[in-house]
Design an enzyme around this catalytic site. Structure first.
Site, PDB file in Angstrom:
ATOM      1  N   HIS A 164       0.841  -1.189   0.000  1.00 26.75           N
ATOM      2  CA  HIS A 164       0.000   0.000   0.000  1.00 26.75           C
ATOM      3  C   HIS A 164       0.876   1.238   0.000  1.00 26.75           C
ATOM      4  O   HIS A 164       1.962   1.241   0.580  1.00 26.75           O
ATOM      5  CB  HIS A 164      -0.913  -0.003   1.240  1.00 26.75           C
ATOM      6  CG  HIS A 164      -2.050   0.979   1.155  1.00 26.75           C
ATOM      7  ND1 HIS A 164      -1.897   2.306   1.485  1.00 26.75           N
ATOM      8  CD2 HIS A 164      -3.343   0.822   0.775  1.00 26.75           C
ATOM      9  CE1 HIS A 164      -3.062   2.929   1.321  1.00 26.75           C
ATOM     10  NE2 HIS A 164      -3.948   2.060   0.890  1.00 26.75           N
TER      11      HIS A 164
ATOM     12  N   ASP B 137      -7.901  -4.040  -0.596  1.00 26.24           N
ATOM     13  CA  ASP B 137      -8.433  -4.186  -1.949  1.00 26.24           C
ATOM     14  C   ASP B 137      -8.409  -5.644  -2.406  1.00 26.24           C
ATOM     15  O   ASP B 137      -9.286  -6.085  -3.154  1.00 26.24           O
ATOM     16  CB  ASP B 137      -7.627  -3.328  -2.928  1.00 26.24           C
ATOM     17  CG  ASP B 137      -7.747  -1.849  -2.620  1.00 26.24           C
ATOM     18  OD1 ASP B 137      -8.870  -1.389  -2.411  1.00 26.24           O
ATOM     19  OD2 ASP B 137      -6.708  -1.162  -2.579  1.00 26.24           O
TER      20      ASP B 137
END
Length: 431
Positions: free
Chosen positions: A308, A366
């Site tokens: 991330h 995600d």
């Protein structure tokens, strides 16, 4: 603004300048450079604003190195486990968790404003049938200012409140109708006897031919997806909303701008990109090939859903999302789905590989949210619209905070100009 008791000295040539340093309640100190140009005649250069604080805020705090995400001081894991989305919405909007009476009133307000103006159906039908749901949402949300004139005056606190409630309440209906339009099915109206997540699922999957009963496990998983995406500090779409708002634009236009920014694959489209990657891999036996490609710096392929931009450790939202993924997959019995088989094996392979462990490239929110939404029956084109439904409350909370900030001024970033210096115009016959 935080108090300052410290300062830093900036030396440029033979001149020195004192710059105040502010200490936040959490996170690194902040150097105040607002007067730097006026005093020294220089700007700072920070592409992507990765080292620049554009505002002060009391809403969300992230410590990417430690994997911490707090909403109004409450850890995201506790909120996802013990709370629910509308309670989190209240805390983001008003700063504190509500008591029972406050929550009941807030839930009633949101529930009773989920319907859209009937004429807005014409906007949906004006799009091509194959239009992406995010294109539809951007247009419809922007058009809300043409229907709700009594909540566009940003100087009126009551109108700001009404606009906030309307956007949170109506966004699931807009997203669900965008989906229904894309698959050629009739619009399903919201029902006041259902909770926020259940209402959304019903509007997406119910048909007139038969009744639709929302499974509580799916509803809980949907509610967690909403909760885990509610706000994420000064990300690209939130910064877009703030920048658009700084001009005094109406709230519906500002949120539409946030939706447009969220559409990008590097932002809200990440879970869609992750599912498309899993489909590209195709079968479990091809995982080693793609793992090797991800390690090869000369290969443009990257493992989507791992690592991330902010979190240099585990994404705190991913732990909760993985639990929901396991529950949903177990309920739906989709273990034979090849995409989901690839996802589970890819996760195992990456977590067992020293390369990914050393670089702390762990599965993020995600990765798991895409798996859940795929299992529920949503096409990948609906992943980002669902993200927009979740993030609406964060955008609005940030918008309200900005409007009420006495330091608020129109955004005007500077630039490092590298173009031509002044030169004379040359007539076309002489060029």
């Amino acid at each position: 603004m935080a108090d300052t008791t410290k300062s830093a000295t900036l030396t440029i040539g033979e001149d020195s300048y004192e710059l105040p340093i502010y200490s936040p309640t959490a996170g690194p100190d902040v150097l105040d450079i607002r007067k730097l140009y006026g005093q020294a005649g220089v700007f700072t250069y920070d592409p992507g604003f990765t080292s620049t604080a554009s505002c002060d805020s009391t809403i969300t705090f992230i410590d990417g190195d430690e994997g911490v995400l707090l909403h109004r001081g409450y850890p995201i894991g506790q909120l996802a486990e013990k709370s629910h989305f509308l309670e989190v919405c209240y805390s983001l909007l008003y700063g504190e968790l509500p008591n029972a009476k406050e929550l009941e009133k807030f839930e009633s307000t949101i529930t009773n404003h989920t319907m859209l103006h009937e004429q807005m159906q014409n906007f949906f039908r004006g799009f091509r049938r194959d239009a992406h749901p995010m294109a539809v949402m951007t247009g419809v949300v922007g058009a809300m200012s043409a229907f709700y004139h009594d909540s566009t005056d940003i100087t009126d606190e009551r109108q700001r409140e009404v606009a906030s409630h309307r956007l949170i309440a109506k966004m699931p209906t807009i997203a669900a109708w965008a989906y229904k339009f894309s698959v050629g099915q009739p619009f399903v109206y919201p029902r006041n006897d259902l909770d926020y997540a259940s209402n959304f699922l019903r509007m997406c999957f119910a048909v007139p031919a038969e009744d639709y009963v929302v499974n509580p496990i799916l509803s809980r998983a949907m509610d967690r997806i909403f909760t885990l995406h509610a706000d994420h500090e000064q990300n690209a779409s939130t910064s877009t909303v703030r920048l658009a708002s700084s001009s005094g634009a109406n709230p519906f236009a500002c949120i539409a701008a946030g939706i447009a920014c969220l559409w990008g694959p590097a932002h809200g489209g990440a879970n869609q990109a992750c599912l498309e990657m899993l489909k590209e891999i195709g079968t479990v036996d091809r995982i080693p090939e793609y793992i090797a490609r991800a390690k090869d710096k000369s290969d443009p392929f990257r493992l989507m859903g791992f690592g991330h931009r902010v979190y240099k450790n585990r994404d705190p939202r991913a732990t909760v999302m993985k639990q929901s993924a396991d529950e949903v997959l177990d309920l739906l019995g989709v273990e034979d789905n090849p995409v989901l088989q690839v996802a589970k094996e890819l996760e195992k392979a990456a977590l067992a590989d020293p390369y990914f462990v050393e670089k702390k490239l762990f599965p993020n929110v995600d990765f798991y949210s895409g798996i859940i939404l795929e299992a529920m029956g949503f096409p990948t084109s609906m992943f980002t619209p669902i993200f927009a439904v979740s993030r609406t409350v964060g955008w609005i909370s940030q918008w309200k905070e900005m409007i009420a900030d006495p330091q608020n001024k129109i955004g005007r970033p500077r630039q490092l100009y590298l173009g031509e210096t002044e030169r004379d115009y040359v007539d076309i016959e002489k060029r």
